[in-house]
Design an enzyme around this catalytic site. Structure first.
Site, PDB file in Angstrom:
ATOM      1  N   LYS A 129      45.454  83.759  46.612  1.00 46.90           N
ATOM      2  CA  LYS A 129      45.079  83.079  47.864  1.00 46.90           C
ATOM      3  C   LYS A 129      46.337  82.925  48.691  1.00 46.90           C
ATOM      4  CE  LYS A 129      41.286  81.361  49.568  1.00 46.90           C
ATOM      5  NZ  LYS A 129      39.879  81.645  49.220  1.00 46.90           N
ATOM      6  N   ASP A 169      39.609  83.726  55.282  1.00 46.10           N
ATOM      7  CA  ASP A 169      39.105  82.446  54.795  1.00 46.10           C
ATOM      8  C   ASP A 169      39.027  81.585  56.058  1.00 46.10           C
ATOM      9  OD1 ASP A 169      38.632  81.013  52.006  1.00 46.10           O
ATOM     10  OD2 ASP A 169      39.692  79.541  53.207  1.00 46.10           O
TER      11      ASP A 169
END
Ligand code: GLU
Length: 448
Positions: A129, A169
């Site tokens: 991430k 995201d």
């Protein structure tokens, strides 16, 4: 040898000391550790290889300066990150978040969850991430472009189509991925496989934008049907109004539900006859506007400031699709008072630990985010497959694959619940199944 309970406790305590200020990360670990004891009990090699202590530590984290020029020619500086959490199952895969709350704790919790989510898809991807504490709100298009270029100028050193493949995201959609890809290409030549969620013209995949929301509904419908229910005729409340929320709302409506409320970060709109999703889509995607505009244009709807989870009215299904910890224990109690019998998560970790406890005490059907929102990253992996084949699949082809993957995830969760005698504790089913998959992959590769 230590008992499994003592082992879990000792690893948690060590972590709590080491990362004491990382609230969200510790929360994600705690929620996970609360459920995996039966798996450790059955698999003693997990203690033998001290696997828990290995699995909670990211393989590496990059953090870097992101300087950029705003439209007034002032130098602005943000903090950028990439967390390469776990590569046991394949190259690091996971999105980039641009939001002022981004810090190491948030990205570690997201990277940890991504690792297990990705393993559930059955596709060969590890977990990662990244992102920055950049706030896209109120920024011009050229500012966003320059920020993406500066961010990628540093990030490109750490990623590659076979090692680490970022995507979007919160705050990072097709437009940002296009700018990021353009900069990657200037510096390294064309490797469309290095990012997913790309615009279609740049070798993106059809249905990637819809995938997380659609996948959430496919997973939830499967869970509902396994319990003698379905979306048909149900009243649904969805938080958020980004990609995940919009396409979850569309698919839920297609399945016969009425979506009575959606929200943004300031407030929510409610309409007992159902939200006009085409208008919502137009306001959010084309105008990039706020929900207050919707209320002005639709007289029958009402706009209220604050969290949609404070709404007190009867409905059936709650789909949190905004952000982490959006439902606390009081809001969970409100949901239950409202008659909600199912909560299924499009956002990552939207429910606090206390909220989850309340869902479980009240026997709600619960779709944990690691499983319920895995459709986004699964479709990203289908995009990687298309890029590797130098081909494009049709929307229907991608959608059919996505649906198969979501149904299969629920089946694995159900099977794990039977094997471990967990009843309808789907959270434990999700955590145990994904934990054992990643753990086995790690053990089979040996310790350095
Ligand atoms: N950010 C999404 C997630 O939370 C998708 C990541 C991806 O497509 O790689 O799963």
């Amino acid at each position: 040898m230590m008992s499994s309970i003592e082992y879990i406790e000792s690893v948690y305590q060590k972590l709590e000391k080491r990362d004491s200020h990382q609230k969200e990360f510790l929360q994600a670990i705690k929620e996970f550790f609360n459920t995996i004891q039966p798996a450790i009990e059955k698999n003693p090699e997990i203690i033998k290889w001290n696997l828990l202590e290995q699995i909670v530590e990211p393989e590496r984290i990059f953090s870097f300066r992101v300087p950029w020029l705003d439209d007034q020619q002032n130098v602005q500086v943000n903090k950028g990150f990439r967390v390469q959490f776990n590569s046991a199952m394949g190259p690091y895969k996971g999105g980039l978040r641009f939001h002022p709350t981004v810090n190491e704790s948030i990205l570690k919790f997201l990277g940890f969850e991504q690792t297990f989510k990705n393993s559930l898809t059955g596709l060969p991807i590890g977990g990662g991430k990244g992102g920055a504490d950049f706030d896209p709100k109120g920024k011009s298009e050229t500012e966003i472009m320059r920020f993406c270029q500066s961010y990628m100028t540093e990030l490109q050193k750490y990623i590659g189509p076979a090692t680490d493949i970022p995507a979007g995201d919160i705050g990072v959609g097709k437009r940002e991925i296009g700018y990021l890809y353009g900069q990657y290409k200037r510096l390294n030549g064309a490797h469309s496989g290095v990012l997913t969620g790309k615009p279609i013209l740049l070798n993106g995949s059809l249905a990637r934008t819809e995938a997380t929301g659609y996948g959430l509904i496919y997973y939830t419908e499967e869970m509902l049907q396994a319990n003698g229910k379905s979306f048909q005729g149900q009243q649904v409340v969805i938080s958020g109004s980004g990609n995940v929320a919009i396409y979850a709302a569309m698919k839920a409506q297609e399945y016969g539900a009425t979506v009575v409320a959606v929200s943004d970060s300031n407030g929510y709109i409610y309409d007992s006859n159902g939200i006009d999703l085409l208008l919502l889509k137009e306001i959010k995607e084309v105008r990039r506007g706020r929900l207050t505009e919707y209320a002005k244009e639709k007289e029958l709807s009402t706009y209220q400031e604050g969290s949609v989870w404070d709404l007190e009215t009867a409905y059936d299904i709650a789909l949190p699709c905004a952000t982490q910890n959006e439902i606390d224990r009081y809001q969970a109690a409100t949901l239950i008072k409202n008659g909600v019998y199912c909560v299924s998560e499009g956002a990552n970790m939207p429910s606090s630990i206390e909220a989850i406890e309340l869902y479980q005490e009240n026997n709600l059907l619960y779709g944990p985010s690691k499983a319920a929102n895995a459709g986004g990253v699964a479709t990203s992996t289908l995009e990687m497959a298309q890029n590797a084949q130098h081909s494009h699949w049709s929307f229907e082809q991608v959608d059919v694959e996505l649906k198969k993957i979501m149904i299969n995830i629920f089946k694995q969760v159900e099977d794990t619940c039977v094997e471990y005698d967990l009843g309808r504790n789907y959270l434990a089913g999700v955590n145990i199944h994904s934990f054992l998959t990643v753990a086995e992959a790690m053990i089979s590769q040996g310790v350095v």
